[in-house]
Design a protein around this motif. Structure first.
Motif, PDB file in Angstrom:
ATOM      1  N   GLU A  77      -4.125  -5.429   9.189  1.00 36.88           N
ATOM      2  CA  GLU A  77      -4.601  -6.780   9.484  1.00 36.88           C
ATOM      3  C   GLU A  77      -4.434  -7.125  10.969  1.00 36.88           C
ATOM      4  OE1 GLU A  77      -2.642  -9.544   6.928  1.00 36.88           O
ATOM      5  OE2 GLU A  77      -2.757  -8.213   5.198  1.00 36.88           O
ATOM      6  N   LEU A  78      -3.402  -6.561  11.584  1.00 35.34           N
ATOM      7  CA  LEU A  78      -3.075  -6.953  12.955  1.00 35.34           C
ATOM      8  C   LEU A  78      -3.477  -5.929  14.009  1.00 35.34           C
ATOM      9  CD1 LEU A  78       0.566  -8.276  12.380  1.00 35.34           C
ATOM     10  CD2 LEU A  78      -1.531  -9.626  12.539  1.00 35.34           C
ATOM     11  N   GLN A  79      -4.050  -4.798  13.613  1.00 39.50           N
ATOM     12  CA  GLN A  79      -4.199  -3.698  14.555  1.00 39.50           C
ATOM     13  C   GLN A  79      -5.077  -4.037  15.757  1.00 39.50           C
ATOM     14  OE1 GLN A  79      -5.828  -0.329  12.565  1.00 39.50           O
ATOM     15  NE2 GLN A  79      -7.764  -1.304  12.038  1.00 39.50           N
ATOM     16  N   ASP A  80      -6.005  -4.962  15.605  1.00 42.17           N
ATOM     17  CA  ASP A  80      -6.822  -5.326  16.768  1.00 42.17           C
ATOM     18  C   ASP A  80      -6.021  -6.114  17.797  1.00 42.17           C
ATOM     19  OD1 ASP A  80      -6.646  -7.476  14.976  1.00 42.17           O
ATOM     20  OD2 ASP A  80      -8.472  -8.396  15.765  1.00 42.17           O
ATOM     21  N   SER A 113       3.843  -6.541   2.506  1.00 40.86           N
ATOM     22  CA  SER A 113       2.831  -5.968   3.386  1.00 40.86           C
ATOM     23  C   SER A 113       3.395  -5.430   4.687  1.00 40.86           C
ATOM     24  CB  SER A 113       1.756  -7.014   3.693  1.00 40.86           C
ATOM     25  OG  SER A 113       2.312  -8.096   4.428  1.00 40.86           O
ATOM     26  N   PHE A 114       4.597  -5.887   5.087  1.00 35.59           N
ATOM     27  CA  PHE A 114       5.179  -5.452   6.357  1.00 35.59           C
ATOM     28  C   PHE A 114       6.059  -4.224   6.209  1.00 35.59           C
ATOM     29  CE2 PHE A 114       7.931  -8.539   4.333  1.00 35.59           C
ATOM     30  CZ  PHE A 114       9.149  -7.903   4.341  1.00 35.59           C
ATOM     31  N   CYS A 115       6.294  -3.778   4.978  1.00 35.06           N
ATOM     32  CA  CYS A 115       7.297  -2.744   4.708  1.00 35.06           C
ATOM     33  C   CYS A 115       6.636  -1.420   4.347  1.00 35.06           C
ATOM     34  CB  CYS A 115       8.221  -3.208   3.583  1.00 35.06           C
ATOM     35  SG  CYS A 115       9.540  -2.027   3.207  1.00 35.06           S
ATOM     36  N   HIS A 166      -0.503  -6.869  -7.697  1.00 37.43           N
ATOM     37  CA  HIS A 166      -0.513  -6.359  -6.329  1.00 37.43           C
ATOM     38  C   HIS A 166      -1.913  -6.450  -5.733  1.00 37.43           C
ATOM     39  CE1 HIS A 166      -0.029  -3.810  -2.838  1.00 37.43           C
ATOM     40  NE2 HIS A 166      -1.072  -3.117  -3.260  1.00 37.43           N
ATOM     41  N   VAL A 167      -2.902  -6.063  -6.519  1.00 36.74           N
ATOM     42  CA  VAL A 167      -4.277  -6.087  -6.020  1.00 36.74           C
ATOM     43  C   VAL A 167      -4.689  -7.502  -5.659  1.00 36.74           C
ATOM     44  CG1 VAL A 167      -6.683  -5.636  -6.608  1.00 36.74           C
ATOM     45  CG2 VAL A 167      -4.895  -4.040  -7.346  1.00 36.74           C
ATOM     46  N   GLU A 168      -4.345  -8.467  -6.541  1.00 38.65           N
ATOM     47  CA  GLU A 168      -4.705  -9.853  -6.275  1.00 38.65           C
ATOM     48  C   GLU A 168      -3.971 -10.389  -5.055  1.00 38.65           C
ATOM     49  OE1 GLU A 168      -3.694 -11.642  -9.953  1.00 38.65           O
ATOM     50  OE2 GLU A 168      -5.520 -10.996 -10.982  1.00 38.65           O
ATOM     51  N   LYS A 169      -2.689 -10.019  -4.922  1.00 28.56           N
ATOM     52  CA  LYS A 169      -1.899 -10.487  -3.786  1.00 28.56           C
ATOM     53  C   LYS A 169      -2.446  -9.931  -2.473  1.00 28.56           C
ATOM     54  CE  LYS A 169       2.728 -10.242  -1.789  1.00 28.56           C
ATOM     55  NZ  LYS A 169       4.078  -9.689  -1.914  1.00 28.56           N
ATOM     56  N   ALA A 170      -2.823  -8.643  -2.500  1.00 28.34           N
ATOM     57  CA  ALA A 170      -3.338  -8.013  -1.286  1.00 28.34           C
ATOM     58  C   ALA A 170      -4.633  -8.669  -0.839  1.00 28.34           C
ATOM     59  CB  ALA A 170      -3.554  -6.520  -1.538  1.00 28.34           C
ATOM     60  N   ALA A 171      -5.438  -9.101  -1.813  1.00 28.89           N
ATOM     61  CA  ALA A 171      -6.727  -9.696  -1.478  1.00 28.89           C
ATOM     62  C   ALA A 171      -6.580 -11.085  -0.867  1.00 28.89           C
ATOM     63  CB  ALA A 171      -7.597  -9.767  -2.732  1.00 28.89           C
ATOM     64  N   SER A 172      -5.491 -11.769  -1.214  1.00 29.22           N
ATOM     65  CA  SER A 172      -5.333 -13.151  -0.760  1.00 29.22           C
ATOM     66  C   SER A 172      -4.222 -13.347   0.248  1.00 29.22           C
ATOM     67  CB  SER A 172      -5.050 -14.051  -1.972  1.00 29.22           C
ATOM     68  OG  SER A 172      -3.854 -13.646  -2.612  1.00 29.22           O
ATOM     69  N   ALA A 173      -3.617 -12.253   0.721  1.00 25.70           N
ATOM     70  CA  ALA A 173      -2.443 -12.355   1.607  1.00 25.70           C
ATOM     71  C   ALA A 173      -2.820 -12.970   2.946  1.00 25.70           C
ATOM     72  CB  ALA A 173      -1.837 -10.969   1.834  1.00 25.70           C
ATOM     73  N   ALA A 196       4.946 -12.059   7.703  1.00 19.58           N
ATOM     74  CA  ALA A 196       6.013 -11.199   8.217  1.00 19.58           C
ATOM     75  C   ALA A 196       7.373 -11.761   7.857  1.00 19.58           C
ATOM     76  CB  ALA A 196       5.902 -11.064   9.726  1.00 19.58           C
ATOM     77  N   LYS A 197       8.206 -10.924   7.286  1.00 22.91           N
ATOM     78  CA  LYS A 197       9.553 -11.333   6.902  1.00 22.91           C
ATOM     79  C   LYS A 197      10.537 -10.274   7.346  1.00 22.91           C
ATOM     80  CE  LYS A 197       8.050 -13.708   2.670  1.00 22.91           C
ATOM     81  NZ  LYS A 197       6.614 -13.398   2.759  1.00 22.91           N
ATOM     82  N   ALA A 198      11.781 -10.691   7.530  1.00 21.84           N
ATOM     83  CA  ALA A 198      12.836  -9.712   7.705  1.00 21.84           C
ATOM     84  C   ALA A 198      13.040  -9.023   6.373  1.00 21.84           C
ATOM     85  CB  ALA A 198      14.127 -10.406   8.146  1.00 21.84           C
ATOM     86  N   CYS A 199      13.546  -7.786   6.429  1.00 15.02           N
ATOM     87  CA  CYS A 199      13.807  -7.076   5.177  1.00 15.02           C
ATOM     88  C   CYS A 199      14.775  -7.904   4.338  1.00 15.02           C
ATOM     89  CB  CYS A 199      14.398  -5.706   5.465  1.00 15.02           C
ATOM     90  SG  CYS A 199      14.500  -4.661   4.027  1.00 15.02           S
ATOM     91  N   GLY A 200      14.373  -8.223   3.135  1.00 16.37           N
ATOM     92  CA  GLY A 200      15.174  -9.103   2.309  1.00 16.37           C
ATOM     93  C   GLY A 200      14.622 -10.498   2.242  1.00 16.37           C
ATOM     94  N   GLY A 201      13.499 -10.739   2.909  1.00 18.60           N
ATOM     95  CA  GLY A 201      12.944 -12.076   2.950  1.00 18.60           C
ATOM     96  C   GLY A 201      12.010 -12.403   1.815  1.00 18.60           C
TER      97      GLY A 201
END
Length: 570
Positions: free
Chosen positions: A392-395, A213-215, A515-522, A527-532
Motif C-alpha cells: 500500500e505504501l511502496q510508492d 498488515s504491518f507484520c 482475513h479477505v474481507e479485512k484486507a479489502a477494507s484496510a 500501523a501498530k507496534a507489535c502487540g498493538g
C-alpha cells in the motif's frame, strides 16, 4: 558431514543497547542437525565483532562441508558478504542463506549474491537436515530438485541463469520434537545489562493466528503452533542449571494470545521453583492484559518482570478520532494494572509515517506522562518489503538500502518533516522522558526487583548514550538539535528492490473469509507496534490453529451466515 553456522556482523544501535543477545536460531538448527548425525560449529560474528579477515580464518579452520547464514532484512548485505567470504575460502562447500528476508526476497538475493548456492525458505530445522542429506549423497545439482523449501540458480538450455524455487516445505508440526543445542553458544558472551546476568530467548510458540498488515512473522511461520508448556520449562530449567541463565525473553510474537497455554507455562515455572532464580519478559497486547486482570498476580509470581506493550502510532491515533479515547484509556489502564502487580511496563510507539508531525510526536510524549509507563520506546516505522502494508505504501518509499531497515533509521519521510528533524524530535522525547525517570522515579521505586531492574535499564541507556551507539547517533552525526540539519544517514542510493515473492506462500490464517474481507477494507496507514492489535484467541484454540482447521471453520461459518471469526473474540 560438518555444518558451520554464521551469525553476520551487523549492528544498529537498537535492541542491542540492552546487552548481547544469544542467536537462538543457531541453537535450534544445531540441535536438528546434530540429532541427524552431523557435526555443527558456530561463529557469532556479530557478538565478537569479527572483521572479514578474522571470519575467513575461522571458516578455513572449521573445514565445513555446508555453511549456513541467516538474515533479517537489515543484516542481509552482511549475510551475503559472509557467504561470499565462505565461498572464497571453501569453494567446495555448499553455501546456504535463510531467514525471513531471504524467504520472500530470494530472487533478489540470488541475483545479487550468486555465490549463495541455495536459499532456505521458511523454518530451517527439517529443510536443513534434508539439504545435508541430499548434498552428502553427491550429485547436488540433480538431487536439489527434490528438496522442498529451497531456491537456487540453474542454467537454462540457452545458457542463461534462471532462478528455481521448489515446492514449499510443510511447517514443523511436532514443535515438541525440536531439541535445541544450547551448548553451541559461548554463554560468557551473552549478558543482559539491566540485571547483569546471562540472557536467553527461548521459543514457546511459532506464528500468529492473526494477519496484521504491518507484520511479516505470521506470514513467515504460516500456521500458529504452541509447544507443550512443560517442554518449554524443561528448556528454561536446563538453561538455568547448565548455563546460569537468569533472565529470558520469550521470542513469541504474542505469548499471551493463547491464555490457556500461557497459564500452564506460568504454573509450571512456579511448581519447579524457577521464579526465585529466573526472571523474564514478554511483548504482548493491551487487550490481553485487560482480559487477564485477575491473572496478573499469577504472572508476576511466575517471574514475569518486563512487559512491553504495543500501541498504534500517534499519527494513526489522530486519524481514528472516533475510537481514540477508548484506546488511550485502555492503554493507561493496562499500564496501571501491570505496575500495581509489580511488573515493569514498557510502552512502544511507532513513529515516522508519512503523516507524522511535530504535534503527533509531542502527543506520544504527553501520553507517556499520562499513562506513566516505566519505560518508553519510539521506533521508526520500517516497511518490511514482503508485508501487505508495504504494497500500500511502496510508492511513498524512497529508500531501498535494507541495511537501514532497523527501527532506528527513518526510512519513510514525513510530509511535514525532514528526516533529521524527525530524529531530533524523537531524541527530544527520549531526553525528557528518561531525565524525569532518572531524577524522580527510578531511585524511589522501592527496594526490590523492580527498582533494581529500572536502575539497570537506566545504566544500559546511559552506557549506550555515552558510547553514542544508541540509535546509531555516532554514525549519523547527531549531536543535539543544532545538528538536525546536518545529520547524514548514509543511504546507499544504488541499492534497489525487486518485488517480493509471496504468491506461493500462503499462511493458514489467510484462508479465513474474515482475513479477505479485512484486507479489502484496510485503511492505508494501519500501523501498530507489535502487540498493538485487538484480536483475541479463544481457549478452544489452545492446541493451535492449523491450515485445515482455519479453512474448515471459515467454510462452515460462511455456510451458516456467520462472520467467520475463527475463534477470535471481538
Amino acid at each position: 558431514m560438518r555444518l558451520l553456522l554464521i551469525h553476520p556482523n551487523y549492528h544498529s544501535g537498537g535492541a542491542e543497547i540492552a546487552g548481547t543477545w544469544p542467536p537462538a536460531w543457531a541453537a535450534y538448527l544445531a540441535g536438528a542437525v546434530r540429532n541427524a548425525g552431523h557435526e555443527c560449529v558456530f561463529i557469532d560474528a556479530q557478538t565478537d565483532d569479527i572483521d572479514d579477515e578474522t571470519l575467513a580464518r575461522g571458516i578455513r579452520e572449521a573445514k565445513p562441508d555446508v555453511i549456513g547464514c541467516t538474515s533479517i532484512t537489515p543484516s542481509i548485505y552482511k549475510a551475503e558478504n559472509s557467504l561470499k567470504i565462505a565461498k572464497e575460502v571453501c569453494p567446495e562447500a555448499l553455501t546456504l542463506l535463510g531467514g525471513v528476508h531471504a524467504t520472500f526476497m530470494f530472487k533478489q538475493v540470488l541475483a545479487e549474491a550468486p555465490w549463495v548456492d541455495a536459499v532456505v525458505r521458511g523454518e530451517g530445522e527439517e529443510i536443513l537436515v534434508e539439504v545435508m542429506r541430499a548434498f552428502g549423497a553427491g550429485d547436488w545439482n540433480e538431487r536439489r530438485k527434490s528438496v522442498k523449501g529451497i531456491a537456487y540458480i540453474e542454467k537454462a538450455a540457452d545458457g542463461s541463469n534462471q532462478i528455481v524455487a521448489t515446492e514449499a516445505a510443510p511447517t514443523v508440526k511436532d514443535l515438541d520434537g525440536i531439541d535445541p543445542d544450547w551448548d553451541i553458544l559461548d554463554w560468557n558472551k551473552y549478558q543482559y545489562i539491566p540485571l547483569n546476568c546471562r540472557v536467553a530467548i527461548p521459543n514457546m510458540a511459532r506464528g500468529c493466528p492473526f494477519t496484521c498488515s504491518f507484520c511479516s512473522q505470521w506470514k513467515f511461520w504460516r500456521d500458529y503452533r504452541v509447544r507443550d508448556p512443560k517442554k518449554v520449562v524443561d528448556e528454561i530449567e536446563t538453561l538455568y542449571k547448565k548455563h546460569d541463565v537468569r533472565f529470558f525473553i520469550l521470542a513469541d510474537e504474542e505469548p499471551t494470545i493463547n491464555r490457556k497455554k500461557f497459564i500452564q507455562f506460568c504454573e509450571e515455572l512456579i511448581a519447579r521453583g524457577l521464579p526465585d532464580k529466573v526472571q523474564w519478559g514478554i511483548n504482548t497486547r493491551v487487550t490481553d492484559i485487560l482480559r487477564d486482570e485477575e491473572l496478573l498476580p499469577l504472572y508476576r509470581k511466575a517471574g514475569l518482570l518486563h512487559v512491553s506493550l504495543g500501541t498504534e502510532a500517534a499519527a494513526q491515533l489522530k486519524l481514528d478520532l472516533f475510537n481514540k479515547e477508548t484506546k488511550v484509556n485502555d492503554n493507561k489502564r493496562a499500564i496501571e494494572l501491570l505496575r500495581k502487580n509489580g511488573m515493569v511496563v514498557e510502552a512502544q510507539f511507532i513513529v515516522g509515517l508519512e503523516n507524522e508531525t511535530a504535534e503527533t510526536l509531542e502527543e506520544t510524549y504527553r501520553m507517556t506522562q499520562d499513562w506513566k509507563p516505566d519505560l518508553a520506546n519510539w521506533s521508526m516505522y520500517t516497511p518490511w518489503p514482503f508485508t501487505p502494508l508495504f504494497q500500500e505504501l511502496q510508492d511513498k518509499v524512497e529508500v531501498f538500502d535494507f541495511e537501514k531497515y532497523n527501527f532506528v533509521t527513518p526510512i519513510m519521510k514525513p510530509l511535514a518533516l525532514e528526516r533529521g528533524e524527525l530524529l531530533d524530535l524523537v531524541m527530544n522525547n527520549y531526553r525528557r522522558f528518561y531525565a524525569k525517570k532518572a531524577l524522580f522515579s527510578y531511585p524511589w521505586s522501592g527496594t526490590g526487583m523492580r527498582r533494581r531492574y529500572l536502575l539497570g535499564c537506566l545504566k544500559a541507556f546511559l552506557k549506550a548514550g555515552f558510547q553514542r551507539k544508541f540509535y546509531d547517533l555516532g554514525k549519523v552525526g547527531y549531536w543535539g538539535p543544532q545538528s538536525k540539519k546536518t545529520v547524514d544517514f548514509h543511504f546507499d542510493d544504488t541499492r534497489k528492490m525487486d518485488a517480493a515473492t509471496t504468491g506461493d506462500w500462503k499462511a493458514a490464517a489467510e484462508n479465513s473469509r474474515k482475513h479477505v474481507e479485512k484486507a479489502a477494507s484496510a485503511p492505508a496507514l494501519d500501523a501498530k507496534a507489535c502487540g498493538g492489535g485487538v484480536q483475541q484467541l479463544s481457549d478452544e484454540d489452545s492446541e493451535g490453529i492449523d491450515e485445515a482447521t482455519l479453512a474448515r471453520r471459515a467454510e462452515e461459518q460462511a455456510k451458516a451466515g456467520g462472520d467467520a471469526r475463527i475463534g477470535m473474540r471481538v
